[in-house]
Design a protein around this motif. Structure first.
Motif, mmCIF file in Angstrom:
data_model
loop_
_atom_site.group_PDB
_atom_site.id
_atom_site.type_symbol
_atom_site.label_atom_id
_atom_site.label_comp_id
_atom_site.label_asym_id
_atom_site.label_seq_id
_atom_site.Cartn_x
_atom_site.Cartn_y
_atom_site.Cartn_z
ATOM 1 N N CYS A 175 0.832 -1.212 0.000
ATOM 2 C CA CYS A 175 0.000 0.000 0.000
ATOM 3 C C CYS A 175 0.866 1.262 0.000
ATOM 4 O O CYS A 175 0.537 2.251 -0.668
ATOM 5 N N CYS A 176 1.963 1.234 0.741
ATOM 6 C CA CYS A 176 2.879 2.389 0.770
ATOM 7 C C CYS A 176 3.520 2.609 -0.598
ATOM 8 O O CYS A 176 3.727 3.753 -1.022
ATOM 9 N N CYS A 177 3.830 1.529 -1.279
ATOM 10 C CA CYS A 177 4.562 1.624 -2.543
ATOM 11 C C CYS A 177 3.723 2.163 -3.691
ATOM 12 O O CYS A 177 4.282 2.653 -4.678
ATOM 13 N N ILE A 178 2.399 2.065 -3.603
ATOM 14 C CA ILE A 178 1.573 2.500 -4.733
ATOM 15 C C ILE A 178 0.895 3.838 -4.467
ATOM 16 O O ILE A 178 -0.127 4.156 -5.078
ATOM 17 N N GLN A 179 1.463 4.646 -3.598
ATOM 18 C CA GLN A 179 0.904 5.966 -3.342
ATOM 19 C C GLN A 179 0.962 6.833 -4.605
ATOM 20 O O GLN A 179 1.866 6.704 -5.421
ATOM 21 N N ASP A 180 -0.043 7.719 -4.749
ATOM 22 C CA ASP A 180 -0.124 8.582 -5.934
ATOM 23 C C ASP A 180 1.135 9.430 -6.100
ATOM 24 O O ASP A 180 1.713 9.501 -7.182
ATOM 25 N N ASP A 181 1.545 10.080 -5.022
ATOM 26 C CA ASP A 181 2.699 10.977 -5.052
ATOM 27 C C ASP A 181 3.962 10.157 -4.825
ATOM 28 O O ASP A 181 4.095 9.461 -3.819
ATOM 29 N N GLU A 182 4.901 10.241 -5.758
ATOM 30 C CA GLU A 182 6.128 9.450 -5.627
ATOM 31 C C GLU A 182 6.886 9.773 -4.344
ATOM 32 O O GLU A 182 7.571 8.914 -3.788
ATOM 33 N N GLY A 183 6.743 11.008 -3.853
ATOM 34 C CA GLY A 183 7.426 11.388 -2.621
ATOM 35 C C GLY A 183 6.902 10.673 -1.401
ATOM 36 O O GLY A 183 7.576 10.616 -0.364
ATOM 37 N N ASP A 184 5.691 10.109 -1.511
ATOM 38 C CA ASP A 184 5.094 9.381 -0.394
ATOM 39 C C ASP A 184 5.447 7.899 -0.415
ATOM 40 O O ASP A 184 5.100 7.168 0.514
ATOM 41 N N ARG A 185 6.096 7.457 -1.472
ATOM 42 C CA ARG A 185 6.511 6.053 -1.556
ATOM 43 C C ARG A 185 7.868 5.877 -0.871
ATOM 44 O O ARG A 185 8.739 6.734 -1.015
ATOM 45 N N PRO A 186 8.063 4.792 -0.175
ATOM 46 C CA PRO A 186 9.354 4.589 0.513
ATOM 47 C C PRO A 186 10.450 4.217 -0.469
ATOM 48 O O PRO A 186 10.184 3.612 -1.509
ATOM 49 N N PRO A 187 11.709 4.545 -0.166
ATOM 50 C CA PRO A 187 12.821 4.029 -0.975
ATOM 51 C C PRO A 187 12.952 2.534 -0.712
ATOM 52 O O PRO A 187 12.487 2.027 0.318
ATOM 53 N N MET A 188 13.594 1.830 -1.611
ATOM 54 C CA MET A 188 13.699 0.384 -1.450
ATOM 55 C C MET A 188 14.509 0.005 -0.218
ATOM 56 O O MET A 188 14.281 -1.063 0.371
ATOM 57 N N LYS A 189 15.412 0.859 0.216
ATOM 58 C CA LYS A 189 16.151 0.580 1.445
ATOM 59 C C LYS A 189 15.191 0.443 2.621
ATOM 60 O O LYS A 189 15.334 -0.467 3.459
ATOM 61 N N SER A 190 14.205 1.322 2.692
ATOM 62 C CA SER A 190 13.223 1.257 3.780
ATOM 63 C C SER A 190 12.315 0.041 3.628
ATOM 64 O O SER A 190 11.940 -0.584 4.623
ATOM 65 N N VAL A 191 11.978 -0.299 2.384
ATOM 66 C CA VAL A 191 11.156 -1.486 2.138
ATOM 67 C C VAL A 191 11.861 -2.730 2.672
ATOM 68 O O VAL A 191 11.246 -3.574 3.336
ATOM 69 N N VAL A 192 13.150 -2.837 2.386
ATOM 70 C CA VAL A 192 13.928 -3.980 2.890
ATOM 71 C C VAL A 192 13.889 -4.020 4.410
ATOM 72 O O VAL A 192 13.651 -5.077 5.015
ATOM 73 N N GLN A 193 14.101 -2.888 5.048
ATOM 74 C CA GLN A 193 14.111 -2.832 6.510
ATOM 75 C C GLN A 193 12.752 -3.203 7.096
ATOM 76 O O GLN A 193 12.674 -3.889 8.123
ATOM 77 N N ILE A 194 11.690 -2.779 6.451
ATOM 78 C CA ILE A 194 10.348 -3.115 6.935
ATOM 79 C C ILE A 194 10.101 -4.612 6.805
ATOM 80 O O ILE A 194 9.625 -5.262 7.736
ATOM 81 N N LEU A 195 10.436 -5.171 5.654
ATOM 82 C CA LEU A 195 10.208 -6.602 5.438
ATOM 83 C C LEU A 195 11.065 -7.457 6.362
ATOM 84 O O LEU A 195 10.675 -8.573 6.733
ATOM 85 N N GLU A 196 12.217 -6.935 6.738
ATOM 86 C CA GLU A 196 13.086 -7.662 7.677
ATOM 87 C C GLU A 196 12.615 -7.495 9.118
ATOM 88 O O GLU A 196 13.133 -8.155 10.022
ATOM 89 N N GLY A 197 11.645 -6.614 9.341
ATOM 90 C CA GLY A 197 11.131 -6.375 10.683
ATOM 91 C C GLY A 197 11.929 -5.384 11.487
ATOM 92 O O GLY A 197 11.714 -5.236 12.692
ATOM 93 N N ALA A 198 12.854 -4.673 10.830
ATOM 94 C CA ALA A 198 13.713 -3.716 11.534
ATOM 95 C C ALA A 198 13.114 -2.317 11.571
ATOM 96 O O ALA A 198 13.615 -1.441 12.273
ATOM 97 N N LEU A 199 12.046 -2.109 10.815
ATOM 98 C CA LEU A 199 11.424 -0.791 10.723
ATOM 99 C C LEU A 199 9.914 -0.966 10.733
ATOM 100 O O LEU A 199 9.386 -1.872 10.077
#
Length: 226
Positions: A175-199
């Motif tokens: 849901c975060c990745c498909i936001q209308d405004d590109e500035g509201d989408r997380p960088p892939m570094k943050s995506v990795v951290q979220i999926l790893e449970g670190a963020l």
């Protein structure tokens, strides 16, 4: 790659059913690959065509991002690149469709769309009984916003065998990745951290194109990429 493409496992008849743990492994591996392309190469590389067909699986079901035919190099001194060649409909970020020069966040949008398909085991847009509300990302966002059970949306082949905390995290990331405004989408570094449970990740707002579908089910376009 001995195990073919992710597409062959999700959408075609395949004797091998990807269990939830394997799907999480694949999702994280793709995120790490995109993080490398976007942030760790000398120049930022925008793949421009992230979709299940372009994810190949090795013997251990580790994902490999393939087909760089549309990829664009973005020097570190530049923030955007203009390309008239479009990727695959259904995975295209809204700014790309509008003809605006793109950033690596276009790949983030495509990744989010693909995450939904990893969860559901079907294309995001499969109309049943001519109902527009079958659009899967809209179903996920509706249930998340209401705090409802997500296991009912999981690929039926998995028979609801998934860790609910992981499932919720993956769906929120999508849901975060498909936001209308590109500035509201997380960088892939943050995506990795979220999926790893670190963020931690919070539920983002519902994108306007999904709200339009909910308000005008007979007229709305299923995604800005269709």
């Amino acid at each position: 790659m001995p195990n073919g493409s992710l597409e062959s496992h999700l959408f075609q008849k395949n004797p091998k059913i990807l269990d939830w743990k394997t799907r999480c492994q694949i999702a994280l591996g793709i995120a790490r690959g995109l993080e490398y392309l976007h942030e760790k190469c000398r120049d930022c590389i925008i793949h421009c065509d992230i979709k299940p067909e372009n994810i190949l699986l090795d013997a251990g079901y580790n994902p490999k991002i393939s087909d760089s035919g549309l990829a664009k190099l973005l020097g570190r001194d530049f923030s955007r690149v203009l390309t008239t060649i479009k990727g695959t409909r259904g995975y295209l970020a809204p700014e790309w469709i509008s003809g605006i020069a793109i950033t690596a966040k276009a790949d983030v949008f495509s990744y989010g769309m693909m995450l939904f398909e990893i969860v559901s085991g079907r294309r995001n847009w499969e109309i049943k009984y001519d109902r527009m509300n079958d659009y899967f990302p809209a179903q996920v966002m509706k249930k998340l916003s209401r705090g409802e059970e997500l296991l009912t949306l999981l690929d039926e082949k998995l028979e609801q065998n998934a860790d609910i905390e992981e499932l919720t995290r993956v769906c929120k990331v999508a849901c975060c990745c498909i936001q209308d405004d590109e500035g509201d989408r997380p960088p892939m570094k943050s995506v990795v951290q979220i999926l790893e449970g670190a963020l931690d990740v919070i539920m983002p707002p519902i994108p306007s194109f999904i709200e339009n579908i909910a308000e005008n089910p007979e007229e709305g376009s299923p995604t800005p990429g269709f």
